[in-house]
Design a protein around this motif. Structure first.
Motif, mmCIF file in Angstrom:
data_model
loop_
_atom_site.group_PDB
_atom_site.id
_atom_site.type_symbol
_atom_site.label_atom_id
_atom_site.label_comp_id
_atom_site.label_asym_id
_atom_site.label_seq_id
_atom_site.Cartn_x
_atom_site.Cartn_y
_atom_site.Cartn_z
ATOM 1 N N UNK A 117 -65.589 -16.944 38.106
ATOM 2 C CA UNK A 117 -66.321 -18.133 38.559
ATOM 3 C C UNK A 117 -67.018 -17.921 39.898
ATOM 4 N N UNK A 118 -66.657 -16.896 40.626
ATOM 5 C CA UNK A 118 -67.470 -16.520 41.789
ATOM 6 C C UNK A 118 -68.764 -15.866 41.331
ATOM 7 N N UNK A 119 -68.673 -15.037 40.297
ATOM 8 C CA UNK A 119 -69.866 -14.341 39.801
ATOM 9 C C UNK A 119 -70.818 -15.280 39.076
ATOM 10 N N UNK A 120 -70.275 -16.299 38.440
ATOM 11 C CA UNK A 120 -71.105 -17.264 37.713
ATOM 12 C C UNK A 120 -70.548 -18.661 38.000
ATOM 13 N N UNK B 47 -50.262 -22.716 41.183
ATOM 14 C CA UNK B 47 -51.319 -21.880 40.613
ATOM 15 C C UNK B 47 -52.698 -22.420 40.950
ATOM 16 N N UNK B 48 -52.902 -23.718 40.718
ATOM 17 C CA UNK B 48 -54.263 -24.261 40.779
ATOM 18 C C UNK B 48 -54.781 -24.475 42.196
ATOM 19 N N UNK B 49 -53.913 -24.853 43.140
ATOM 20 C CA UNK B 49 -54.412 -25.095 44.496
ATOM 21 C C UNK B 49 -54.930 -23.815 45.140
ATOM 22 N N UNK B 50 -54.251 -22.698 44.899
ATOM 23 C CA UNK B 50 -54.747 -21.418 45.413
ATOM 24 C C UNK B 50 -56.065 -21.029 44.779
ATOM 25 N N UNK B 51 -56.189 -21.297 43.483
ATOM 26 C CA UNK B 51 -57.453 -21.040 42.779
ATOM 27 C C UNK B 51 -58.571 -21.881 43.367
ATOM 28 N N UNK B 52 -58.310 -23.170 43.566
ATOM 29 C CA UNK B 52 -59.315 -24.069 44.134
ATOM 30 C C UNK B 52 -59.734 -23.605 45.530
ATOM 31 N N UNK B 53 -58.760 -23.202 46.335
ATOM 32 C CA UNK B 53 -59.049 -22.784 47.706
ATOM 33 C C UNK B 53 -60.017 -21.593 47.729
ATOM 34 N N UNK B 54 -59.751 -20.605 46.899
ATOM 35 C CA UNK B 54 -60.603 -19.410 46.892
ATOM 36 C C UNK B 54 -62.014 -19.733 46.410
ATOM 37 N N UNK B 55 -62.127 -20.592 45.410
ATOM 38 C CA UNK B 55 -63.450 -20.938 44.888
ATOM 39 C C UNK B 55 -64.185 -21.886 45.829
#
Length: 387
Positions: free
Chosen positions: A84-87, A100-108
């Motif tokens: 999702x960074x690439x697209x 799981x999801x909060x770390x994902x949200x933070x990076x994106x």
């Protein structure tokens, strides 16, 4: 030609699949041609969702189980972040599963993607400093309960209280007679429901004191009937063995599942703390809430937890509407005493039902629709092109 809205969603367990499917249905009405991918279950797939990994890969409970699966979970998260960074999608929605999801949200979010989290972790109760990390990584928090939304407002986090999906599944008026008929119980019987939890650890710590309390209650009120629903076949087998070995003299009916009907058919509920207390509240039933943890876990959590209550009815009311009995206080005598209070206090039961009805109404109103509206407002404020 309008480009369809692209969203990414990640649900971590079956309850998240339910929330995700309802939200997808509402968003599809707002955004025709909506494209959605990520991780979801059968209900989300039925809405046209493209699940990149099976939902079961994220459904992990227990410290040791998580540690054993940690390399795989981290790998999945890295792959999603890279994809999702690439697209970049127009929006990323994490549903529950905060580890799981909060770390994902933070990076994106750091990569410029708009992020939403649906179902607040218990930051209002313990590890409150997590709200700082949530603020840095999440554009919008969607909460199921009003007291959660108030906590986020105090910390200047954009938030929307959307209500609880379960609230729309229960009628406002109790359905006692109808559920007794389904279970084959006389309309004028006196019934106590025993719900010692759905997890193995809960049942091992609470089932026996619950049944011992039922024995004391039966001695005092010989006409009482007891209903004990088992969450699954494994819990059923465990409870049947316990009853056969130690409580064969007790008029207790063991059922497989059917906990909703059992609660609705009861006069009083003896119950483990958890989401089931919310269902008991929606059934407008007086309850006695109990919970036991391992000694070490309790010592750690008792130092961390800031809330004076653990049960959802008390948390929602902001006061002790129902008794909460914890750890060493969970004795047959104490449980019997608290259940007896409800059995002998019809006016108190009536007053409690009225308070429960008012709380029920605050949580009704279509959580999925409210969540979708809050997301639309966020996207407009972010000036997403295809909104």
């Amino acid at each position: 030609m309008t480009v369809p809205l692209r969203i990414a969603m990640v649900a971590g367990e079956a309850s998240g699949d339910i929330l995700g499917a309802g939200l997808l249905q509402e968003l599809q009405q707002q955004f025709p041609g909506l494209q959605a991918e990520g991780i979801g279950g059968e209900l989300m797939l039925a809405q046209g969702f493209d699940s990149l990994y099976p939902l079961e890969r994220l459904s992990v409970m227990g410290l040791t189980e998580v540690l054993g699966r940690l390399p795989e979970l981290l790998r999945i998260r890295r792959q999603l972040v890279r994809r999702w960074r690439n697209n970049p999608p127009d929006l990323v929605i994490g549903i529950d599963a905060p580890d799981f999801t909060l770390g994902l949200e933070r990076q994106l979010h750091d990569a410029g993607v708009t992020t939403v989290h649906y179902v607040s972790p218990s930051v209002w109760a313990w590890r409150r400093k997590r709200v700082l990390s949530i603020k840095r990584g999440t554009d919008l928090m969607l909460t199921l309960f009003p007291f959660e939304a108030e906590f986020y407002r105090q910390h200047q986090q954009r938030v929307a209280f959307v209500g609880h999906p379960l609230a729309d599944q229960f009628p406002l008026l109790p359905q006692t007679a109808e559920n007794r008929a389904r279970l084959g119980i006389d309309a004028d019987a006196r019934v106590v429901a025993l719900l010692p939890g759905s997890r193995g650890g809960e049942v091992s710590r609470l089932a026996e004191p619950f049944l011992q309390a039922a024995r004391l209650l039966h001695q005092r009120f010989p006409e009482l009937q007891f209903l004990l629903p088992a969450a699954n076949t494994s819990r059923y087998d465990t409870l049947k063995q316990l009853i056969d070995e130690k409580f064969a003299d007790l008029p207790v009916q063991l059922l497989l599942k059917r906990s909703g009907e059992v609660m609705a058919a009861s006069d009083v509920i003896l119950i483990a703390s958890g989401t089931a207390t919310l269902e008991a509240m929606f059934c407008k039933k007086p309850m006695v809430v109990a919970y036991r943890l391992s000694g070490l876990t309790y010592q750690i959590l008792s130092r961390l937890v800031k809330s004076p209550w653990i049960s959802l009815p008390n948390l929602l009311a902001g006061e002790g509407l129902v008794p909460e009995i914890l750890q060493d206080a969970v004795t047959p005598e104490r449980l019997c005493q608290e259940v007896t209070h409800w059995l002998e206090s019809p006016q108190a039961c009536h007053d409690l039902a009225e308070q429960f009805t008012a709380l029920h109404q605050t949580l009704q109103g279509g959580a999925s629709r409210r969540a979708a509206q809050a997301i639309v407002e966020l996207l407009k404020d972010k000036q997403v092109q295809n909104v």
